[in-house]
Design an enzyme around this catalytic site. Structure first.
Site, PDB file in Angstrom:
ATOM      1  CB  ILE A   1      -0.946   0.007   1.214  1.00 15.83           C
ATOM      2  CG1 ILE A   1      -1.880  -1.209   1.149  1.00 15.83           C
ATOM      3  CG2 ILE A   1      -1.749   1.306   1.275  1.00 15.83           C
ATOM      4  CD1 ILE A   1      -2.759  -1.378   2.363  1.00 15.83           C
TER       5      ILE A   1
ATOM      6  CE  LYS B   1       9.475 -10.865   8.376  1.00 17.90           C
ATOM      7  NZ  LYS B   1       8.788  -9.575   8.596  1.00 17.90           N
TER       8      LYS B   1
ATOM      9  N   PRO C   1       8.661  -4.870  22.266  1.00 18.75           N
ATOM     10  CG  PRO C   1       6.413  -4.274  22.531  1.00 18.75           C
ATOM     11  CD  PRO C   1       7.741  -3.715  22.116  1.00 18.75           C
TER      12      PRO C   1
ATOM     13  CD  GLU D   1      18.191   0.828  17.093  1.00 15.50           C
ATOM     14  OE1 GLU D   1      17.248   1.077  17.887  1.00 15.50           O
ATOM     15  OE2 GLU D   1      18.263   1.276  15.953  1.00 15.50           O
TER      16      GLU D   1
ATOM     17  CB  CYS E   1      15.295   3.783  16.353  1.00 17.86           C
ATOM     18  SG  CYS E   1      16.824   3.897  15.411  1.00 17.86           S
TER      19      CYS E   1
END
Length: 504
Positions: A31, A185, A241, A260, A295
């Site tokens: 998208i 990945k 998480p 990280e 980040c």
């Protein structure tokens, strides 16, 4: 405006040097975050595909054409990849912007950085040849010892969507330089350019299985990769998480990981700065570059009280001057966030801050001139206290929260008032003060009179819940090397530890 009609290649999984359809034949729509339109799809790998990729990687290590290469030989492959990236820079940058919503300027800069990262690690790969075997002087004439640096083996690299190709290359380049076989990945939210990396590797003749690329969902592809018994290490950049889940999976096999995991970085602005505009621009760059999806974004502004009014006035003027548009438009400086989910998340953070009593000084909603796309205005939030969600949690969007301070001690306390520890910035012309803050900041990265500059030569990583391990620099290469001790007994004399048996 750049050509938005660049065709989206319909790729398969890149395994063992060739394109392979996923075992379950599933695909995920792509998208465009600027238009909310489906512009293509990517293959969805599952555990079965992970098994095939791991087998291909292990075969690559066992073959001489990859497993027995010197650093100099691997460097040639890395430099060939770098040259191809630059050759395809325009198309790759456009694909990156269509896929992730990054401004075209930032995507093009990313491609330069991708090539530079491959070149940098090509140099380290060459240098590794002279460091592969290092003699160690011992306090003994009876032994001779040396240390070997060897590739770790098969490594899983799980990377985020905010710098889709660049942050993948922060792991791919050193892994290949070290001689590992890698399985990449990338995030399912932005995978196009990572798949194009597979085509580049095919074109330059990288030995089959040295790099394998699996796109797909985290639980279906990333999870099986992290827990695979024949993957020797996982290097992950992403959310806390997910990082915890990867640690849990790896722990069952005592598998090393490097993580990280983001942050809530502070930028502290003192009243002795010479130029409000210079400090204001660095403050904006620290939070609004890449639409705040960084980040290390310095998302907490801590400004000295006696200049707060003047500084915020300049900051507001700079913010309102930012061009928000389709990321392919010329001079666009702020595009959409990456997805509908991220859009809703950012707006929820802003809404919660307002509900808790904070003031939305500017922004906080969709730009009026953009009716489609996941756009959020650059947002500045004041009247924040340290118990608020907006102060504590990572937003990962164009949202800056502000507090004031009077003394250095207060500034340090506010700066370190976070569970994260990735980056921190201080703006001051007082050299000694900057040295004090460098020591006091509880982070892995410190910026003085700037925010967010990043170099291949310098380590990247944090403390606390920002994770552990380092990307980039020589530390990034060491991530993928195993240290082996070799000791030889050279004396003609017997050990004489046991009583010698009778010869009769």
């Amino acid at each position: 405006m750049a050509n938005r009609n660049v065709p989206i290649p319909r790729r398969q999984l890149y395994i063992g040097g060739e394109w392979r359809e996923p075992v379950k034949k599933n695909r995920i729509p792509i998208i465009n975050p600027a238009t909310e339109e489906i512009i293509g799809d990517i293959p969805a790998a599952t555990a079965e595909d992970v098994d095939i990729a791991v087998e291909a990687a292990r075969k690559a290590i066992a073959r001489d054409d990859w497993g027995s290469t010197t650093g100099a030989q691997r460097a040639k492959y890395l430099r060939a990849i770098a040259a191809k990236v630059l050759e395809k820079k325009s198309v790759l940058a456009t694909l990156e912007s269509l896929d992730s919503g990054k401004t075209l300027y930032e995507s093009a800069a990313d491609m330069d950085d991708v090539a530079g990262c491959f070149e940098y690690y090509a140099g380290l790969a060459e240098a590794l040849d002279s460091r592969r075997m290092t003699p160690v002087n011992l306090n003994s004439d009876s032994y001779k010892s040396y240390v070997l640096r060897e590739p770790l083996g098969v490594v899983g690299l799980i990377t985020p969507w905010n710098y889709p190709l660049l942050m993948a290359i922060w792991k791919v380049a050193p892994a290949l330089a070290a001689g590992c076989a890698a399985i990449l990945k990338p995030s399912e939210l932005a995978s196009i350019t990572c798949l194009e990396l597979g085509e580049i590797c095919r074109e330059i003749g990288l030995p089959s299985g040295a790099l394998n690329i699996l796109t797909g969902l985290g639980p279906e592809a990333g999870g099986p990769l992290a827990s695979h018994p024949h993957v020797d290490k996982i290097s992950f950049t992403g959310s806390g998480p997910t990082g915890s889940k990867i640690m849990t999976a790896a722990a069952q096999l005592v598998k090393p990981v490097s993580l990280e995991l983001g942050g809530k970085s502070p930028i502290v602005v003192f009243d002795d700065i010479d130029n409000l505009d210079i400090a204001a621009e660095w403050t904006l760059f620290g939070i609004f570059a890449n639409t705040g999806q960084v980040c290390s974004a310095t998302s907490r502004l801590i400004v000295q009280e006696n200049i707060a009014s003047a500084f915020m006035d300049r900051l507001l003027k700079w913010t309102k001057n930012i061009k928000i548009s389709d990321p392919l438009e010329e001079d666009c400086k702020l595009g959409p966030v990456v997805s509908a989910g991220q859009y809703e998340k950012v707006l929820k953070f802003i809404s919660n801050a307002k509900s808790e009593g904070a003031t939305i000084l500017c922004g906080g909603e969709r730009p009026q001139h953009l009716k489609k796309g996941y756009y959020v205005q650059p947002t500045i939030i004041t009247d924040v206290n340290t118990s608020m969600e907006i102060w504590k949690e990572e937003v990962f969007g164009p949202v800056l929260c502000v507090k004031t301070f009077k003394t250095e001690e207060q500034a340090i306390e506010l700066a370190n008032d976070t569970k994260y520890g990735l980056g921190a910035a201080v703006m001051s012309k007082d050299v000694k003060r900057c040295e004090r803050f460098t020591k006091a900041f509880q982070t892995g990265i410190i910026w003085i009179n700037c925010s967010q500059p990043t170099f291949n030569e310098l380590p990247w990583g944090g403390k606390k819940r920002s994770g552990f391990g380092r990307d980039l620099g020589k530390w990034g290469l060491e991530n993928f090397l195993n240290i082996k001790q070799v000791t030889e007994y050279t004396s003609a004399e017997p050990l004489a530890f046991y009583k010698s048996p009778s010869k009769n």
